[in-house]
Design an enzyme around this catalytic site. Structure first.
Site, mmCIF file in Angstrom:
data_model
loop_
_atom_site.group_PDB
_atom_site.id
_atom_site.type_symbol
_atom_site.label_atom_id
_atom_site.label_comp_id
_atom_site.label_asym_id
_atom_site.label_seq_id
_atom_site.Cartn_x
_atom_site.Cartn_y
_atom_site.Cartn_z
ATOM 1 N N CYS A 337 38.698 46.375 35.198
ATOM 2 C CA CYS A 337 39.270 46.165 33.860
ATOM 3 C C CYS A 337 39.465 47.450 33.043
ATOM 4 C CB CYS A 337 38.497 45.110 33.083
ATOM 5 S SG CYS A 337 36.747 45.001 33.404
ATOM 6 N N ARG A 366 29.230 48.146 44.030
ATOM 7 C CA ARG A 366 28.015 47.990 43.235
ATOM 8 C C ARG A 366 26.811 48.089 44.153
ATOM 9 N NH1 ARG A 366 30.302 42.900 39.608
ATOM 10 N NH2 ARG A 366 32.191 44.000 38.936
ATOM 11 N N GLN A 384 38.299 42.295 44.537
ATOM 12 C CA GLN A 384 38.538 41.218 43.576
ATOM 13 C C GLN A 384 40.036 40.949 43.436
ATOM 14 O OE1 GLN A 384 36.432 43.108 40.237
ATOM 15 N NE2 GLN A 384 34.998 41.404 40.283
ATOM 16 N N ASP A 386 41.827 40.565 40.980
ATOM 17 C CA ASP A 386 41.673 40.779 39.553
ATOM 18 C C ASP A 386 43.026 40.791 38.848
ATOM 19 O OD1 ASP A 386 39.670 41.000 37.739
ATOM 20 O OD2 ASP A 386 38.986 42.961 38.395
ATOM 21 N N HIS A 388 44.516 41.127 34.515
ATOM 22 C CA HIS A 388 44.206 41.201 33.094
ATOM 23 C C HIS A 388 45.490 40.982 32.308
ATOM 24 C CE1 HIS A 388 40.881 43.333 35.078
ATOM 25 N NE2 HIS A 388 40.169 42.710 34.157
ATOM 26 N N LYS A 472 33.514 32.818 28.810
ATOM 27 C CA LYS A 472 34.358 32.573 29.979
ATOM 28 C C LYS A 472 34.321 31.109 30.382
ATOM 29 C CE LYS A 472 30.560 34.127 32.977
ATOM 30 N NZ LYS A 472 30.207 34.775 34.243
ATOM 31 N N HIS A 518 40.625 38.175 31.233
ATOM 32 C CA HIS A 518 40.242 38.584 32.587
ATOM 33 C C HIS A 518 40.297 37.327 33.459
ATOM 34 C CE1 HIS A 518 37.830 42.207 31.024
ATOM 35 N NE2 HIS A 518 38.068 41.490 29.930
#
Length: 649
Positions: A337, A366, A384, A386, A388, A472, A518
């Site tokens: 992000c 991570r 991911q 992902d 946005h 979320k 997100h």
């Protein structure tokens, strides 16, 4: 008299000092027999706790998650009591309830606990349970609590008590057993009818590898033997569907100690599977107006300091990468992000340009503890799906609903029919965990609730599960074995646009702050594929299978015709291969069954002469002879039954 408000809004007047069990009995004797725990004014209490003021009461049975929590927490006490019976010098530490069962971390000193000891402990637990010992909670002063455990030479409990405040310390007693405990128990041990010690593992005291390693004893218990039997059967089924086992059998992925723990290697079939999933979502995203972007695998530390991620998750990141330049630090990208915020910042936008929808299959890293790694579901490097969305506040409602539609489309095409949703909001008692002001949090939370309501979703509101930057909507999917997984999330964020100073020019010719959504329908490719493997048992939807058909010539004489058939099938975009090994047809069929290939085509003299194929379905169903055109139509029909076109409103 005091007034007790029940969940349905009704009010019961009972005598002061009545207990939750008294209230349960006033409702129904039959109901009371099933009540095992309670909450009063949102505080966990014993069923024997005396109520001295007006308030709201929740009564739980085994069917409730809070009831199971109390049942398994009480069972942990019973486990500890049984262990001390055989190992009197063992030192107890903590024993909480977990999602399925409970554990107790114990220092056995020079003694060890093995699988061979499980049966005697289980038998002793049941022996104690049958005596129906009552769980009794009592307050104790800090000084007395410390003295009790110092006399037992239990430095672990002493450390726990030293961090507590005098006046908030309680012990739980049953029979001749006492344990430090804050409460939440079933009325007596007699409710526990079946127990099973599941496993033992090493665990560092308080999760710190610098501390002493303890023995963690995992167990589970039930109010009926039948339920334990069913649970153990479910575990056996889960073993057969374990994605690590299936991933190896289907040649999808592997791990290498030389590459590093938690870093999956995708094999050709697995890479092709991932690519099909990515293309499936990319196609839908394109219709929905998303633009694909690509960001680097590293970023300057300052990027994540700005976003707030470093303050929250810095300890879980890999160590900074230092360059030859003094004081320059980079991090392996822990999330996408902040990068997408910087992409939005590359040029000015007006309200007419919004929404901007940036999507990326971005790999992030991570540092998970080695003991937490598990196949593809817990890794150190994952990709991911992902995206946005940067929109005006007025666009937020429709954009959020559009993402819900996309998530539901993904679930539909992949066979996830049993799911619920939860609106994850702040922990109102611990607001320091979150960034941003109260007003925007309230707006964001209400926006999610309104969207979920308007879309007719079955949702619950859960406190304390929000991301640190915004609330979320989480999708909770039940797999074929009834296990619940969090899969797919949509988040509303007013805070990162502020931290990155994102703006657009409004109709009033003034600069305004966009709202950021997100979203990740898959969550991560690794975890999603693991879940899909276990949900389907490796029998993916036909459109997703690495190979949809395998051709089995009964001898090498028919390999030429087999190659011709395969080429014709490829013209119909049907993926397949030929098993031309010098093996008997029966062996080839058995091997094809193991690899879950949906269709087997047997080719011999008759098929070659008539230019047909004999088709057998995975699982043993014989579909008989047909032409290649007929088979292609059959495949197309099955694919279209699950893979629908995405319709963007």
């Amino acid at each position: 008299m005091i007034k007790i408000t029940l969940p349905d809004g009704s009010i019961k007047e009972v005598a002061k000092n009545s207990t939750p069990m008294d209230v349960a009995k006033s409702i129904s004797e039959g109901f009371a027999r099933n009540v095992i725990s309670a909450k009063f004014n949102n505080v966990t209490v014993e069923t024997s706790t005396e109520l001295t003021e007006d308030g709201s009461l929740l009564l739980y049975t085994w069917k409730d998650s809070e009831g199971k929590k109390a049942f398994w927490h009480s069972s942990a006490h019973l486990l500890a009591q049984a262990i001390l019976n055989f190992y009197p010098n063992a030192k107890l530490t903590i024993g909480p309830a977990i999602e399925n069962g409970f554990y107790y971390d114990i220092d056995f000193g020079d003694e060890t606990l093995s699988d061979n000891d499980f049966k005697k402990i289980e038998d002793k637990m049941i022996e104690f349970a049958r005596q129906k010992f009552e769980f009794k909670l009592r307050a104790i002063s800090k000084a007395d609590a410390l003295q009790y455990y110092k006399e037992q030479h239990n430095e672990f409990k002493v450390e726990l008590i030293e961090n507590l405040t005098d006046g908030e310390i309680t012990f739980c007693d049953h029979a001749d057993f006492t344990d430090l405990c804050r409460g939440g128990h079933i009325p007596n041990t007699g409710f526990i009818k079946a127990v099973k010690i599941m496993s033992v593992a090493g665990a560092y005291w308080r999760g710190d590898e610098k501390n002493k390693q303890l023995t963690r004893v995992y167990g589970i218990s039930f109010p009926k033997q039948k339920e334990l039997t069913e649970y153990l059967h479910l575990l056996e089924e889960a073993k057969k569907r374990d994605h690590r086992k299936l991933g190896k059998e289907l040649e999808l992925f592997t791990f290498s100690q030389k590459v590093g723990q938690g870093l999956p290697l995708w094999l050709p079939k697995g890479a092709a599977l991932r690519e099909r999933l990515e293309n499936f979502l990319k196609k839908a995203q394109k219709k929905a107006g998303y633009e694909m972007v690509i960001t680097p695998h590293i970023g300057q530390k300052e990027l994540y300091v700005t976003s707030g991620h470093y303050a929250k998750y810095g300890e879980d990141s890999f160590q900074p990468i230092h360059t030859p330049k003094e004081d320059e630090e980079f991090l392996l990208k822990p999330m996408n992000c902040p990068h997408h915020c910087e992409i939005f910042n590359t040029k000015p936008y007006s309200y007419k340009d919004l929404p901007k929808r940036f999507a990326e299959f971005g790999t992030v890293y991570r540092y998970e503890q080695s003991g937490e790694l598990h196949g593809l579901t817990r890794v150190r490097g994952f990709t991911q799906d992902d995206a946005h969305i940067f929109c005006t506040p007025e666009q937020l409602d429709q954009e959020f609903k559009n993402v819900i539609d996309l998530v539901l489309y993904v679930f539909s095409c992949l066979g996830f029919e049993n799911f619920s949703t939860q609106v994850s909001i702040r922990d109102m008692d611990n607001l320091d965990k979150y960034i941003g002001d109260v007003e925007t949090w309230e707006i964001a939370e209400q926006a999610i609730i309104n969207a979920a309501k308007d879309k007719g979703l079955d949702y619950v509101i859960v406190e304390g599960e929000a991301a640190f930057y915004g609330p979320k909507l989480d999708f909770m999917v039940k797999d074929a074995l009834g296990r619940s997984w969090q899969l797919g999330t949509i988040q509303v964020d007013y805070n990162l646009p502020k931290r990155f100073d994102l703006t657009y020019k409004g109709a009033d010719n003034q600069l305004h702050r966009p709202v950021m959504i997100h979203r990740a329908p898959f969550g991560s490719m690794e975890r999603f594929i693991a879940l899909l493997l276990e949900h389907t048992g490796g029998n993916f939807p036909l459109w997703l299978m690495p190979e949809q058909v395998i051709l089995l010539p009964i001898s090498e004489k028919y390999e030429k015709y087999s190659k011709k058939v395969l080429q014709l099938l490829e013209n119909y975009e049907i993926r397949g291969l030929i098993d031309d090994r010098n093996e008997k047809t029966g062996k080839k069929i058995r091997d094809a069954e193991v690899t879950k290939i949906p269709f087997m085509i047997i080719i011999g003299e008759d098929e070659e002469n008539t230019e047909t194929i004999s088709v057998r379905k995975h699982g043993g169903e014989d579909l008989g002879k047909m032409t290649i055109e007929e088979f292609s139509s059959l495949v197309s029909k099955e694919i279209n039954s699950t893979l629908q076109e995405f319709k963007f409103n």
